[in-house]
Design a protein around this motif. Structure first.
Motif, PDB file in Angstrom:
ATOM      1  N   CYS A 236       0.870  -1.188   0.000  1.00  0.00           N
ATOM      2  CA  CYS A 236       0.000   0.000   0.000  1.00  0.00           C
ATOM      3  C   CYS A 236       0.903   1.233   0.000  1.00  0.00           C
ATOM      4  CB  CYS A 236      -0.896   0.001   1.243  1.00  0.00           C
ATOM      5  SG  CYS A 236      -1.778   1.566   1.477  1.00  0.00           S
ATOM      6  N   CYS A 239       0.166   3.234   3.608  1.00  0.00           N
ATOM      7  CA  CYS A 239       0.560   2.752   4.933  1.00  0.00           C
ATOM      8  C   CYS A 239       1.610   1.643   4.889  1.00  0.00           C
ATOM      9  CB  CYS A 239      -0.669   2.276   5.712  1.00  0.00           C
ATOM     10  SG  CYS A 239      -1.321   0.698   5.131  1.00  0.00           S
ATOM     11  N   HIS A 241       1.179  -1.488   4.146  1.00  0.00           N
ATOM     12  CA  HIS A 241       0.607  -2.826   4.316  1.00  0.00           C
ATOM     13  C   HIS A 241       0.796  -3.639   3.028  1.00  0.00           C
ATOM     14  CE1 HIS A 241      -2.244  -5.978   5.359  1.00  0.00           C
ATOM     15  NE2 HIS A 241      -2.875  -5.757   4.218  1.00  0.00           N
ATOM     16  N   CYS A 253      -6.868  -1.175   0.383  1.00  0.00           N
ATOM     17  CA  CYS A 253      -5.996  -1.576   1.484  1.00  0.00           C
ATOM     18  C   CYS A 253      -6.813  -2.097   2.669  1.00  0.00           C
ATOM     19  CB  CYS A 253      -5.118  -0.400   1.912  1.00  0.00           C
ATOM     20  SG  CYS A 253      -3.987  -0.870   3.238  1.00  0.00           S
ATOM     21  N   CYS A 256      -5.530   0.369   5.868  1.00  0.00           N
ATOM     22  CA  CYS A 256      -5.879   1.796   6.012  1.00  0.00           C
ATOM     23  C   CYS A 256      -7.101   2.186   5.177  1.00  0.00           C
ATOM     24  CB  CYS A 256      -4.690   2.689   5.650  1.00  0.00           C
ATOM     25  SG  CYS A 256      -4.378   2.815   3.882  1.00  0.00           S
ATOM     26  N   GLN A 258      -7.364   2.831   1.989  1.00  0.00           N
ATOM     27  CA  GLN A 258      -7.206   3.633   0.761  1.00  0.00           C
ATOM     28  C   GLN A 258      -7.534   2.776  -0.451  1.00  0.00           C
ATOM     29  OE1 GLN A 258      -4.951   3.752  -2.013  1.00  0.00           O
ATOM     30  NE2 GLN A 258      -3.458   2.164  -1.450  1.00  0.00           N
TER      31      GLN A 258
HETATM   32 ZN   LIG Z   1      -2.822   1.113   3.445  1.00  0.00          ZN
END
Ligand SMILES: [Zn+2]
Length: 289
Positions: A236, A239, A241, A253, A256, A258
């Protein structure tokens, strides 16, 4: 620049006598010295003793022309200008970009969310070349028909190469004009080629394109860098991830929330990695994101 085959050949003594000839100085003191001048808005070229010859200009000329070589490749005649290009640094734009080398139909996808499509021309041309090859394989080697097909294949290949180079130049020019720093996946990293082959797009000529991009960037005072490509589609960009996302699906994601286009997310990761690296190497790169 290339002369179209249909335009009628210059009449030399014996059609196989010359495969190429050169005008050693086509430009002096800011003026054309005679031969090689493009006329009729680049639709013709003036060749002394031959006259105005129809041509197709594949690229605008850059820099100052030095010599002109007129040469034959198969049935086609080419006018090749060697030009002296001064390095002219472009003004800073304050912008940096990352791009993901795309899968069909996209040639590349930028971190700004731009999708640069690969010209459709290639697919069609490749189909045609395949057809001709199959035809040729059924003819007797060395026969007139076989030779004729081989000639057609060579011409078609030449056309594809020209169009591809052209497209590469245009795409690179836009990137170099718009951005101070340009980041891409490092092609030398093992594994990438394999993934790309699996997607059937290795043939897009990435290495050629990156070569052109590097040359243009260098003479414009821009920065181009390859970055490690691993997990660029999985991480991501907000963040960090990591999760798997199928091709063609958006990146949403799980950590987070997004949501972005899968390839744009990858391009943003490439930009971030590039900026990290560029700063640690001490390059002064302006960026805004
Ligand atoms: Zn994220």
């Amino acid at each position: 620049m290339k002369r179209g085959e249909k335009a009628g050949y210059p009449r030399f003594q014996g059609r196989n006598r010359f495969d190429s000839f050169q005008y050693p100085q086509v430009w002096r003191g800011g003026k054309w010295t005679g031969g090689g001048k493009p006329v009729d808005e680049g639709r013709k070229v003036y060749l002394p003793k031959v006259g105005n010859v129809r041509m197709k200009m594949h690229r605008p000329m850059e820099g100052m022309p030095k010599t002109l070589t007129v040469k034959r490749e198969g049935a086609a005649w080419y006018a090749v200008y060697a030009c002296e290009v001064m390095d002219t640094p472009l003004p800073a734009t304050g912008s940096s970009v990352g791009f993901d080398l795309g899968t069909n139909p996209n040639f590349l996808i930028t971190s700004d969310g731009e999708f640069v499509e690969a010209p459709r021309f290639f697919k069609k041309a490749e189909r045609k070349i395949g057809q001709l090859q199959r035809k040729a394989s059924k003819k007797k080697r060395g026969s007139r028909r076989h030779r004729e097909l081989k000639r057609q294949i060579a011409r078609e290949r030449g056309r594809v190469a020209n169009r591809r180079r052209d497209f590469h130049h245009k795409t690179a020019r836009v990137l170099v004009q718009q951005h101070d720093a340009i980041f891409h996946e490092d092609l030398n990293i093992i594994g990438l080629a394999r993934t790309r082959t699996a997607k059937g797009v290795l043939d897009a000529g990435w290495a050629d394109f990156l070569g052109i991009l590097n040359a243009k960037a260098e003479s414009a005072g821009r920065l181009v860098r390859g970055v490690r490509p691993e997990y660029s589609s999985q991480d991501c960009h907000v963040c960090g991830h990591r999760q798997k996302v199928p091709i063609g699906r958006p990146y949403i994601c799980a950590a987070c929330g997004q949501e972005s286009n899968r390839d744009v997310n990858a391009a943003k990761n490439i930009l971030l990695r590039g900026l990290d690296g560029a700063f640690s190497e001490g390059h002064g790169v302006a960026h805004s994101h």
